[in-house]
Motif scaffolding. Structure first.
Motif, PDB file in Angstrom:
ATOM      1  N   LYS A  19      15.448  10.176  16.392  1.00  0.00           N
ATOM      2  CA  LYS A  19      16.175   9.169  17.176  1.00  0.00           C
ATOM      3  C   LYS A  19      17.052   8.284  16.288  1.00  0.00           C
ATOM      4  CE  LYS A  19      12.489   5.683  17.522  1.00  0.00           C
ATOM      5  NZ  LYS A  19      13.002   4.788  16.507  1.00  0.00           N
TER       6      LYS A  19
ATOM      7  N   GLN B 106      17.010  12.231  22.590  1.00  0.00           N
ATOM      8  CA  GLN B 106      17.235  11.553  23.864  1.00  0.00           C
ATOM      9  C   GLN B 106      18.500  10.710  23.734  1.00  0.00           C
ATOM     10  OE1 GLN B 106      13.993  11.107  22.281  1.00  0.00           O
ATOM     11  NE2 GLN B 106      13.441  13.001  23.304  1.00  0.00           N
ATOM     12  N   GLN B 107      19.064  10.333  24.885  1.00  0.00           N
ATOM     13  CA  GLN B 107      20.234   9.452  24.860  1.00  0.00           C
ATOM     14  C   GLN B 107      19.845   8.100  24.292  1.00  0.00           C
ATOM     15  OE1 GLN B 107      22.217   9.270  28.638  1.00  0.00           O
ATOM     16  NE2 GLN B 107      22.600  11.451  28.684  1.00  0.00           N
ATOM     17  N   PRO B 108      20.718   7.460  23.560  1.00  0.00           N
ATOM     18  CA  PRO B 108      22.062   7.923  23.203  1.00  0.00           C
ATOM     19  C   PRO B 108      21.987   8.993  22.111  1.00  0.00           C
ATOM     20  CG  PRO B 108      21.632   5.815  22.150  1.00  0.00           C
ATOM     21  CD  PRO B 108      20.437   6.123  23.025  1.00  0.00           C
ATOM     22  N   TYR B 109      22.701  10.087  22.334  1.00  0.00           N
ATOM     23  CA  TYR B 109      22.690  11.202  21.394  1.00  0.00           C
ATOM     24  C   TYR B 109      23.519  10.862  20.157  1.00  0.00           C
ATOM     25  CZ  TYR B 109      21.011  13.812  25.448  1.00  0.00           C
ATOM     26  OH  TYR B 109      20.294  14.243  26.525  1.00  0.00           O
TER      27      TYR B 109
END
Length: 127
Positions: free
Chosen positions: A72, A99-102
């Protein structure tokens, strides 16, 4: 003053050349390219392209953790593919690790990779 440290994880393949798994400079970690080697056997993982992609992200994850970070924290990812037709599989597998934000990302089609692997990825992490 620049603070530089070499990052190593036994849970990722040992470097097979004149490089480090990662180098940390202050709070930025430069992750060397990972191919789908099993860190225990130093052989390419068995299976299809998806199996290779999973191993690449597991290897990157291990190096990130050795630097006290995680996937992350990756801000830039470069993915090298010997066949761009595998790009949809990269997105599917990557979605299981990020996971977003990528992170920002580039996907680059190239002719050949070490050990005849089908995928390699490197990146930059900020912690």
């Amino acid at each position: 003053m620049t603070n530089k440290a070499i990052i190593h994880s036994d849970n990722a393949p040992a470097a097979i050349g004149t490089y480090s798994q990662a180098v940390k400079v202050n709070n930025t970690v430069y992750l060397s390219g990972q191919i789908p080697l099993d860190p225990k056997t130093m052989q390419l993982v068995d299976g299809d392209f998806a199996a290779q992609a999973h191993q690449v992200f597991k290897n990157l994850q291990a190096v990130c953790e050795a630097a006290d970070g995680s996937l992350k924290d990756v801000v830039k990812l470069n993915i090298y593919l010997t066949d761009l037709a595998n790009f949809p599989i990269v997105n599917e597998v990557m979605g299981q690790y990020f996971q977003q934000p990528y992170p920002a990302r580039a996907a680059i089609g190239i002719n050949q990779l070490p050990r005849a692997s089908l995928i390699e990825a490197d990146g930059i992490m900020v912690i």
